[in-house]
Scaffold this motif. Sequence first.
Motif, PDB file in Angstrom:
ATOM      1  N   MET A  44       0.807  -1.082  -0.029  1.00 13.98           N
ATOM      2  CA  MET A  44      -0.127   0.023   0.200  1.00 13.98           C
ATOM      3  C   MET A  44       0.773   1.164   0.006  1.00 13.98           C
ATOM      4  SD  MET A  44      -2.807   1.186   2.771  1.00 13.98           S
ATOM      5  CE  MET A  44      -2.858   2.977   3.108  1.00 13.98           C
ATOM      6  N   GLY A  45       2.041   1.163   0.314  1.00 15.40           N
ATOM      7  CA  GLY A  45       2.934   2.203   0.506  1.00 15.40           C
ATOM      8  C   GLY A  45       3.189   2.902  -0.880  1.00 15.40           C
ATOM      9  N   VAL A  46       3.719   2.171  -1.691  1.00 15.42           N
ATOM     10  CA  VAL A  46       4.063   2.854  -3.038  1.00 15.42           C
ATOM     11  C   VAL A  46       2.574   3.500  -3.643  1.00 15.42           C
ATOM     12  CG1 VAL A  46       5.077   2.563  -5.350  1.00 15.42           C
ATOM     13  CG2 VAL A  46       6.112   1.615  -3.202  1.00 15.42           C
ATOM     14  N   GLU A  47       1.529   2.733  -3.786  1.00 18.96           N
ATOM     15  CA  GLU A  47       0.295   3.124  -4.442  1.00 18.96           C
ATOM     16  C   GLU A  47      -0.147   4.345  -4.102  1.00 18.96           C
ATOM     17  OE1 GLU A  47      -2.149   0.003  -3.050  1.00 18.96           O
ATOM     18  OE2 GLU A  47      -1.122  -1.734  -4.352  1.00 18.96           O
ATOM     19  N   ILE A  48      -0.099   4.769  -2.716  1.00 19.02           N
ATOM     20  CA  ILE A  48      -0.571   5.981  -2.582  1.00 19.02           C
ATOM     21  C   ILE A  48       0.319   7.049  -3.105  1.00 19.02           C
ATOM     22  CG2 ILE A  48       0.399   6.127  -0.222  1.00 19.02           C
ATOM     23  CD1 ILE A  48      -3.055   7.199  -0.676  1.00 19.02           C
ATOM     24  N   ILE A  49       1.582   6.981  -2.887  1.00 21.50           N
ATOM     25  CA  ILE A  49       2.560   7.968  -3.711  1.00 21.50           C
ATOM     26  C   ILE A  49       1.984   8.074  -5.095  1.00 21.50           C
ATOM     27  CG2 ILE A  49       4.970   8.386  -4.402  1.00 21.50           C
ATOM     28  CD1 ILE A  49       5.688   7.135  -1.815  1.00 21.50           C
ATOM     29  N   PHE A  50       1.815   7.023  -5.628  1.00 23.92           N
ATOM     30  CA  PHE A  50       1.351   7.185  -7.245  1.00 23.92           C
ATOM     31  C   PHE A  50       0.136   7.849  -7.339  1.00 23.92           C
ATOM     32  CE2 PHE A  50       4.339   3.274  -8.241  1.00 23.92           C
ATOM     33  CZ  PHE A  50       5.295   4.268  -8.470  1.00 23.92           C
ATOM     34  N   LYS A  51      -0.850   7.455  -6.506  1.00 25.38           N
ATOM     35  CA  LYS A  51      -2.219   8.228  -6.616  1.00 25.38           C
ATOM     36  C   LYS A  51      -1.946   9.581  -6.252  1.00 25.38           C
ATOM     37  CE  LYS A  51      -5.066   4.092  -5.018  1.00 25.38           C
ATOM     38  NZ  LYS A  51      -6.007   3.836  -4.021  1.00 25.38           N
ATOM     39  N   ILE A  52      -1.183   9.995  -5.320  1.00 20.89           N
ATOM     40  CA  ILE A  52      -1.072  11.387  -4.937  1.00 20.89           C
ATOM     41  C   ILE A  52      -0.286  11.975  -6.473  1.00 20.89           C
ATOM     42  CG2 ILE A  52       0.116  13.129  -3.315  1.00 20.89           C
ATOM     43  CD1 ILE A  52      -0.407  11.357  -1.145  1.00 20.89           C
ATOM     44  N   ALA A  53       0.535  11.491  -6.902  1.00 23.17           N
ATOM     45  CA  ALA A  53       1.492  12.077  -7.886  1.00 23.17           C
ATOM     46  C   ALA A  53       0.573  12.172  -9.145  1.00 23.17           C
ATOM     47  CB  ALA A  53       2.719  11.108  -8.291  1.00 23.17           C
ATOM     48  N   ALA A  54      -0.224  11.166  -9.494  1.00 18.97           N
ATOM     49  CA  ALA A  54      -1.437  11.272 -10.425  1.00 18.97           C
ATOM     50  C   ALA A  54      -2.417  12.184 -10.278  1.00 18.97           C
ATOM     51  CB  ALA A  54      -1.964   9.934 -10.442  1.00 18.97           C
ATOM     52  N   ILE A  55      -2.722  12.475  -8.979  1.00 25.48           N
ATOM     53  CA  ILE A  55      -3.762  13.765  -8.914  1.00 25.48           C
ATOM     54  C   ILE A  55      -3.020  14.981  -9.132  1.00 25.48           C
ATOM     55  CG2 ILE A  55      -5.117  14.820  -7.062  1.00 25.48           C
ATOM     56  CD1 ILE A  55      -5.734  12.234  -5.841  1.00 25.48           C
ATOM     57  N   GLY A  56      -1.844  15.295  -8.795  1.00 22.98           N
ATOM     58  CA  GLY A  56      -1.081  16.275  -8.704  1.00 22.98           C
ATOM     59  C   GLY A  56      -0.796  16.515 -10.460  1.00 22.98           C
ATOM     60  N   ILE A  57      -0.335  15.568 -11.155  1.00 25.92           N
ATOM     61  CA  ILE A  57      -0.176  15.825 -12.734  1.00 25.92           C
ATOM     62  C   ILE A  57      -1.548  16.204 -13.371  1.00 25.92           C
ATOM     63  CG2 ILE A  57       0.359  14.664 -14.730  1.00 25.92           C
ATOM     64  CD1 ILE A  57       2.363  13.057 -13.136  1.00 25.92           C
ATOM     65  N   LEU A  58      -2.733  15.481 -12.954  1.00 31.64           N
ATOM     66  CA  LEU A  58      -3.873  15.956 -13.359  1.00 31.64           C
ATOM     67  C   LEU A  58      -4.366  17.145 -13.296  1.00 31.64           C
ATOM     68  CD1 LEU A  58      -6.292  14.867 -15.195  1.00 31.64           C
ATOM     69  CD2 LEU A  58      -7.312  13.899 -13.018  1.00 31.64           C
ATOM     70  N   ILE A  59      -4.231  17.757 -12.169  1.00 30.50           N
ATOM     71  CA  ILE A  59      -4.617  18.905 -11.630  1.00 30.50           C
ATOM     72  C   ILE A  59      -3.748  20.090 -12.268  1.00 30.50           C
ATOM     73  CG2 ILE A  59      -5.094  20.685  -9.545  1.00 30.50           C
ATOM     74  CD1 ILE A  59      -7.068  18.623  -9.916  1.00 30.50           C
ATOM     75  N   ALA A  60      -2.456  19.718 -12.476  1.00 35.42           N
ATOM     76  CA  ALA A  60      -1.635  20.828 -12.959  1.00 35.42           C
ATOM     77  C   ALA A  60      -1.811  20.853 -14.608  1.00 35.42           C
ATOM     78  CB  ALA A  60      -0.179  20.164 -12.776  1.00 35.42           C
ATOM     79  N   VAL A  61      -2.431  19.766 -15.235  1.00 31.82           N
ATOM     80  CA  VAL A  61      -2.601  19.874 -16.689  1.00 31.82           C
ATOM     81  C   VAL A  61      -4.004  20.595 -16.849  1.00 31.82           C
ATOM     82  CG1 VAL A  61      -3.520  18.599 -18.598  1.00 31.82           C
ATOM     83  CG2 VAL A  61      -1.282  18.000 -17.312  1.00 31.82           C
ATOM     84  N   VAL A  62      -4.917  20.434 -15.907  1.00 28.31           N
ATOM     85  CA  VAL A  62      -6.087  20.833 -16.068  1.00 28.31           C
ATOM     86  C   VAL A  62      -6.048  22.258 -15.647  1.00 28.31           C
ATOM     87  CG1 VAL A  62      -8.616  21.106 -15.009  1.00 28.31           C
ATOM     88  CG2 VAL A  62      -7.630  18.835 -15.569  1.00 28.31           C
TER      89      VAL A  62
END
Length: 65
Positions: A1-19
């Motif tokens: 679960m440790g790495v998955e949450i980091i990837f989720k947060i990074a994906a949200i950050g990238i998506l929000i930055a693009v939008v």
Amino acid sequence: MGVEIIFKIAAIGILIAVVGQVLKQAGKDEIATLTTLAGLIVVLFMVIELISQLFNTVRNLFFLY
């Protein structure tokens, strides 16, 4: 679960930055700011849940009941 949450947060950050950039280019600065704020709130809720789990783990470690 440790790495998955980091990837989720990074994906949200990238998506929000693009939008946010797309909305700023379209002249919708207020909506871009609200979108960034919404993304921040989602990530904060995720982090608060993780911190809560950490505190519960520490409590259970020291108070074995």
